[in-house]
Design an enzyme around this catalytic site. Structure first.
Site, PDB file in Angstrom:
ATOM      1  N   CYS A 311       6.406   2.801  51.832  1.00 51.61           N
ATOM      2  CA  CYS A 311       5.835   3.544  50.696  1.00 51.61           C
ATOM      3  C   CYS A 311       4.794   2.768  49.881  1.00 51.61           C
ATOM      4  O   CYS A 311       3.898   3.386  49.297  1.00 51.61           O
ATOM      5  CB  CYS A 311       6.928   4.113  49.801  1.00 51.61           C
ATOM      6  SG  CYS A 311       8.093   2.905  49.153  1.00 51.61           S
ATOM      7  N   ARG A 341       9.402  -5.880  60.557  1.00 52.93           N
ATOM      8  CA  ARG A 341      10.174  -6.893  59.830  1.00 52.93           C
ATOM      9  C   ARG A 341      10.547  -8.009  60.787  1.00 52.93           C
ATOM     10  O   ARG A 341      11.034  -7.738  61.887  1.00 52.93           O
ATOM     11  CB  ARG A 341      11.462  -6.290  59.262  1.00 52.93           C
ATOM     12  CG  ARG A 341      11.141  -5.337  58.180  1.00 52.93           C
ATOM     13  CD  ARG A 341      12.348  -4.857  57.432  1.00 52.93           C
ATOM     14  NE  ARG A 341      11.846  -3.871  56.476  1.00 52.93           N
ATOM     15  CZ  ARG A 341      12.561  -3.209  55.614  1.00 52.93           C
ATOM     16  NH1 ARG A 341      13.857  -3.429  55.542  1.00 52.93           N
ATOM     17  NH2 ARG A 341      12.005  -2.351  54.799  1.00 52.93           N
ATOM     18  N   GLU A 343      13.075  -9.977  61.736  1.00 49.65           N
ATOM     19  CA  GLU A 343      14.516  -9.976  61.516  1.00 49.65           C
ATOM     20  C   GLU A 343      15.118 -11.329  61.869  1.00 49.65           C
ATOM     21  O   GLU A 343      14.623 -12.025  62.740  1.00 49.65           O
ATOM     22  CB  GLU A 343      15.180  -8.867  62.340  1.00 49.65           C
ATOM     23  CG  GLU A 343      14.911  -7.470  61.815  1.00 49.65           C
ATOM     24  CD  GLU A 343      15.614  -7.174  60.486  1.00 49.65           C
ATOM     25  OE1 GLU A 343      16.393  -8.021  60.008  1.00 49.65           O
ATOM     26  OE2 GLU A 343      15.357  -6.094  59.932  1.00 49.65           O
ATOM     27  N   ARG A 352      18.718  -2.919  65.205  1.00 50.92           N
ATOM     28  CA  ARG A 352      18.077  -3.951  64.372  1.00 50.92           C
ATOM     29  C   ARG A 352      16.887  -4.496  65.149  1.00 50.92           C
ATOM     30  O   ARG A 352      17.047  -5.227  66.098  1.00 50.92           O
ATOM     31  CB  ARG A 352      19.055  -5.068  64.009  1.00 50.92           C
ATOM     32  CG  ARG A 352      18.431  -6.126  63.103  1.00 50.92           C
ATOM     33  CD  ARG A 352      19.462  -7.094  62.552  1.00 50.92           C
ATOM     34  NE  ARG A 352      20.383  -6.421  61.638  1.00 50.92           N
ATOM     35  CZ  ARG A 352      20.108  -6.149  60.356  1.00 50.92           C
ATOM     36  NH1 ARG A 352      18.955  -6.483  59.852  1.00 50.92           N
ATOM     37  NH2 ARG A 352      20.991  -5.557  59.600  1.00 50.92           N
ATOM     38  N   GLU A 360       9.170   8.423  55.909  1.00 50.25           N
ATOM     39  CA  GLU A 360       9.347   7.950  54.536  1.00 50.25           C
ATOM     40  C   GLU A 360       8.949   9.056  53.570  1.00 50.25           C
ATOM     41  O   GLU A 360       7.812   9.536  53.591  1.00 50.25           O
ATOM     42  CB  GLU A 360       8.485   6.698  54.320  1.00 50.25           C
ATOM     43  CG  GLU A 360       8.430   6.199  52.894  1.00 50.25           C
ATOM     44  CD  GLU A 360       9.551   5.228  52.515  1.00 50.25           C
ATOM     45  OE1 GLU A 360      10.505   5.060  53.316  1.00 50.25           O
ATOM     46  OE2 GLU A 360       9.482   4.661  51.420  1.00 50.25           O
ATOM     47  N   ASP A 421      22.719   4.153  50.252  1.00 48.31           N
ATOM     48  CA  ASP A 421      22.576   4.010  51.698  1.00 48.31           C
ATOM     49  C   ASP A 421      23.456   5.029  52.403  1.00 48.31           C
ATOM     50  O   ASP A 421      24.569   5.325  51.944  1.00 48.31           O
ATOM     51  CB  ASP A 421      23.050   2.616  52.152  1.00 48.31           C
ATOM     52  CG  ASP A 421      21.934   1.584  52.103  1.00 48.31           C
ATOM     53  OD1 ASP A 421      20.776   1.962  51.841  1.00 48.31           O
ATOM     54  OD2 ASP A 421      22.238   0.387  52.314  1.00 48.31           O
ATOM     55  N   GLU A 434      23.765   1.255  58.654  1.00 46.14           N
ATOM     56  CA  GLU A 434      22.930   1.926  57.652  1.00 46.14           C
ATOM     57  C   GLU A 434      21.800   2.621  58.402  1.00 46.14           C
ATOM     58  O   GLU A 434      21.053   1.979  59.132  1.00 46.14           O
ATOM     59  CB  GLU A 434      22.384   0.867  56.694  1.00 46.14           C
ATOM     60  CG  GLU A 434      21.463   1.413  55.651  1.00 46.14           C
ATOM     61  CD  GLU A 434      20.436   0.370  55.221  1.00 46.14           C
ATOM     62  OE1 GLU A 434      20.769  -0.821  55.156  1.00 46.14           O
ATOM     63  OE2 GLU A 434      19.288   0.788  54.984  1.00 46.14           O
ATOM     64  N   ASN A 437      18.215   5.776  53.632  1.00 46.18           N
ATOM     65  CA  ASN A 437      18.540   5.583  52.225  1.00 46.18           C
ATOM     66  C   ASN A 437      17.814   6.604  51.349  1.00 46.18           C
ATOM     67  O   ASN A 437      16.873   7.257  51.784  1.00 46.18           O
ATOM     68  CB  ASN A 437      18.237   4.146  51.783  1.00 46.18           C
ATOM     69  CG  ASN A 437      16.774   3.768  51.956  1.00 46.18           C
ATOM     70  OD1 ASN A 437      15.892   4.618  51.949  1.00 46.18           O
ATOM     71  ND2 ASN A 437      16.506   2.490  52.111  1.00 46.18           N
ATOM     72  N   CYS A 463      12.079   7.287  46.665  1.00 45.74           N
ATOM     73  CA  CYS A 463      11.692   7.348  48.073  1.00 45.74           C
ATOM     74  C   CYS A 463      12.933   7.354  48.941  1.00 45.74           C
ATOM     75  O   CYS A 463      14.028   7.007  48.496  1.00 45.74           O
ATOM     76  CB  CYS A 463      10.764   6.190  48.438  1.00 45.74           C
ATOM     77  SG  CYS A 463      11.531   4.576  48.475  1.00 45.74           S
ATOM     78  N   ARG A 470      17.613   4.294  64.070  1.00 41.08           N
ATOM     79  CA  ARG A 470      18.977   4.243  63.534  1.00 41.08           C
ATOM     80  C   ARG A 470      19.708   5.582  63.704  1.00 41.08           C
ATOM     81  O   ARG A 470      20.888   5.604  64.009  1.00 41.08           O
ATOM     82  CB  ARG A 470      18.923   3.831  62.064  1.00 41.08           C
ATOM     83  CG  ARG A 470      18.295   2.447  61.844  1.00 41.08           C
ATOM     84  CD  ARG A 470      19.360   1.406  61.713  1.00 41.08           C
ATOM     85  NE  ARG A 470      18.845   0.061  61.621  1.00 41.08           N
ATOM     86  CZ  ARG A 470      18.980  -0.717  60.544  1.00 41.08           C
ATOM     87  NH1 ARG A 470      19.563  -0.260  59.452  1.00 41.08           N
ATOM     88  NH2 ARG A 470      18.546  -1.957  60.558  1.00 41.08           N
TER      89      ARG A 470
HETATM   90  N1  SER Z   1      10.807   1.933  51.119  1.00 48.06           N
HETATM   91  C1  SER Z   1      12.228   1.869  51.245  1.00 48.06           C
HETATM   92  C2  SER Z   1      12.681   0.681  52.064  1.00 48.06           C
HETATM   93  O1  SER Z   1      11.880  -0.086  52.517  1.00 48.06           O
HETATM   94  C3  SER Z   1      12.770   3.149  51.809  1.00 48.06           C
HETATM   95  O2  SER Z   1      12.296   3.395  53.086  1.00 48.06           O
HETATM   96  O3  SER Z   1      13.849   0.518  52.251  1.00 48.06           O
HETATM   97 ZN    ZN Z   2      10.069   3.564  49.979  1.00 48.61          ZN
END
Ligand code: SER
Ligand code: ZN
Length: 504
Positions: A311, A341, A343, A352, A360, A421, A434, A437, A463, A470
């Site tokens: 976001c 990411r 990880e 993961r 989003e 979550d 998870e 969210n 958001c 997942r």
């Molecule tokens: N922006 C939030 C996050 O990174 C929801 O997607 O977890």
């Molecule tokens: Zn977000």
């Protein structure tokens, strides 16, 4: 942690002050100490806590000042207050103040300040410990003082001390809702089975998968459920958010506070000139290997990160603007690309990964509208997981994602702002995953990106990230691989699984 500040500064005057000007200066110092510096200080604060000029002298065109303070009208604040006052006083004598040279700035801290709480920054020239005190000798210019660098350093020391205290604590987690157990029809690890069936294969990069047609049929089925049951009814419109986040975006979003160990960095070439890159090309042509060290010398940046939270890169669209009343709450979503990411340690199957796909949702409005939208989302999500996916799931209030991504733990201490979550049970491992969210982020983003709403009320935002990998992992782990045993709402959307690849 009680701070005391000592500041020595040289004020360069446009010309040497006359005898009369020096007399006026003397009166100005007394006045500053008696009234100017005490203004706004709460009653009962001991005088030694408040800034004062403890010594001054004039040598040629230079006015030497020494200021001391505790926590009130800090020495540097006192300095600027005094300069403003002095401009009027000396102006009458045709003397102007040209510039301020900080010759010494020391902060003495009392109390338990461990070494680990003192940041390693070039502003901190030396650290000296005496019985029960720590003295920080700061290398700061007048501009640094105007930017409140000393105050920010002290806040950081405080933050580091607190971080040590909550270091033992774990992330906040508080159950909200639990669906209760569902029939167990499958015990396998869905990633392993998807691999065995050639639905997915490891990509060339760390934590990256290539999704074959069957896996994508599931992704698309989930997307269409999200469209029909969530985005459509709640009036969300699609946008396309950028997938490179500049440092400016990450600074405004707060990620610049702590996301460094987890981002994929983005670099740009120093130049587009092919001649500049010719040796790199030639090296590859001759050896078949990319000369990474040479490449490193030829790139600029990093200029930021690959999309991490999805976001933040939307916000420049509304940055510096005021949203018209009739448009609220604004409801939008992005599904245009990947999030990345780095990880830690073991990367576990598709649940993961370093590169993932997510829808989003973002909404903006008043505080009430923002909270209301989160409530509506909880309801439609619940409908989807109960009636369409028929999952064994639960939801929990957790450390808000923006706090977690800034490197903090614990609850945010507010009723309405925070993250919920959604977790699904994985029979093969006996753990919970998870998978999405919902967050009310308060005024954090509107503030960071300077967004207002017409009524003048505080603008809030929320958001919700729906993770496709997942959802897939959760669904397959619970429902297995026989479409005949899948809930109708999913099976009908997936249709017949495509066998495009067969291998010998
Ligand atoms: N922006 C939030 C996050 O990174 C929801 O997607 O977890
Ligand atoms: Zn977000």
């Amino acid at each position: 942690m009680q701070p005391r500040f000592t500041l020595s500064a040289d004020l360069q005057c446009s010309r040497e002050p006359s005898g009369e000007a020096v007399a006026a200066l003397e009166r100005a110092v007394a006045e500053a100490n008696d009234t100017l510096f005490v203004k706004g200080v709460p009653k009962g604060v001991p005088r030694e806590e408040v800034g004062r000029i403890t010594s001054w002298s004039v040598g040629g065109t230079t006015l030497h000042l020494v200021l001391e303070s505790g926590g009130y009208t800090r020495a540097h604040d006192a300095l600027f207050r005094f300069r403003k006052h002095l401009a009027g006083v000396l102006g009458k004598h045709q003397v102007g103040i040209r510039e301020i040279l900080v010759t010494r700035f020391a902060v003495v801290l009392t109390g338990d300040v461990p070494d680990s709480a003192i940041p390693r920054l070039p502003f901190i020239r030396s650290v000296e410990r005496r019985s029960g005190t720590v003295t920080l000798d700061l290398a700061v210019s007048a501009a640094d003082l105007e930017h409140r660098i000393p105050d920010r350093i002290l806040n950081l020391v405080e933050e580091k001390i607190q971080a040590r205290e909550y270091g033992g604590k774990t992330e906040h987690w508080e159950l909200v809702y639990e669906s209760g157990p569902k029939e167990r029809v499958y015990q396998g690890n869905p990633t392993e089975e998807m691999e065995a069936r050639h639905w997915i294969r490891h990509g060339a990069s760390r934590g990256q998968w290539i999704y074959g047609p069957q896996a994508v049929q599931l992704f698309r089925a989930f997307q269409s459920i999200v469209e029909e049951r969530i985005l459509g009814p709640l009036g969300f419109s699609e946008m396309v958010f950028p997938k490179v986040d500049t440092w400016d975006v990450l600074s405004r979003s707060g990620h610049a506070k702590g996301v460094y160990p987890e981002i994929y960095y983005v670099c740009t070439p120093k130049t587009r000139d092919p001649a500049f890159w010719e040796d790199v090309s030639d090296h590859f042509k001759v050896t078949g290997e990319v000369p990474v060290d040479l490449v490193r010398e030829k790139v600029d940046g990093p200029i930021g990160a690959l999309c991490y939270a999805q976001c933040p890169s939307f916000w420049p669209f509304v940055q510096g603007r005021t949203l018209a009343q009739g448009t609220l709450p604004v409801r939008i979503f992005d599904r245009s690309g990947t999030s990345h990411r780095y990880e830690s340690g073991g990367i576990h199957g598709i649940e993961r990964v370093d590169e993932f796909h997510r829808i989003e949702l973002v909404w903006l409005g008043t505080a009430a509208q923002t909270g209301e939208m989160a409530e509506q989302l909880h309801q439609v999500y619940r409908g989807v997981f109960e009636e369409v996916l028929e999952l064994e799931w639960r939801s929990a209030r957790v450390t808000p994602w923006f706090m977690a991504q800034e490197g903090m733990v614990g609850a945010c201490g507010c009723e309405t702002v925070g993250t919920t979550d959604y977790e699904a049970f994985l029979p093969y491992s006996g753990t919970w995953l998870e998978f999405q969210n919902v967050s009310v982020n308060g005024d954090k983003y509107p503030k960071g990106f300077n967004v207002k709403i017409q009524s003048g009320e505080p603008c809030w935002s929320g958001c919700s990230g729906i993770g496709l990998e997942r959802w897939t992992a959760a669904f397959l782990a619970q429902k297995g691989f026989d479409p005949a045993r899948w809930p109708e709402g999913v099976a009908s959307r997936v249709g017949e699984l495509k066998e495009i690849f067969r291998f010998l």
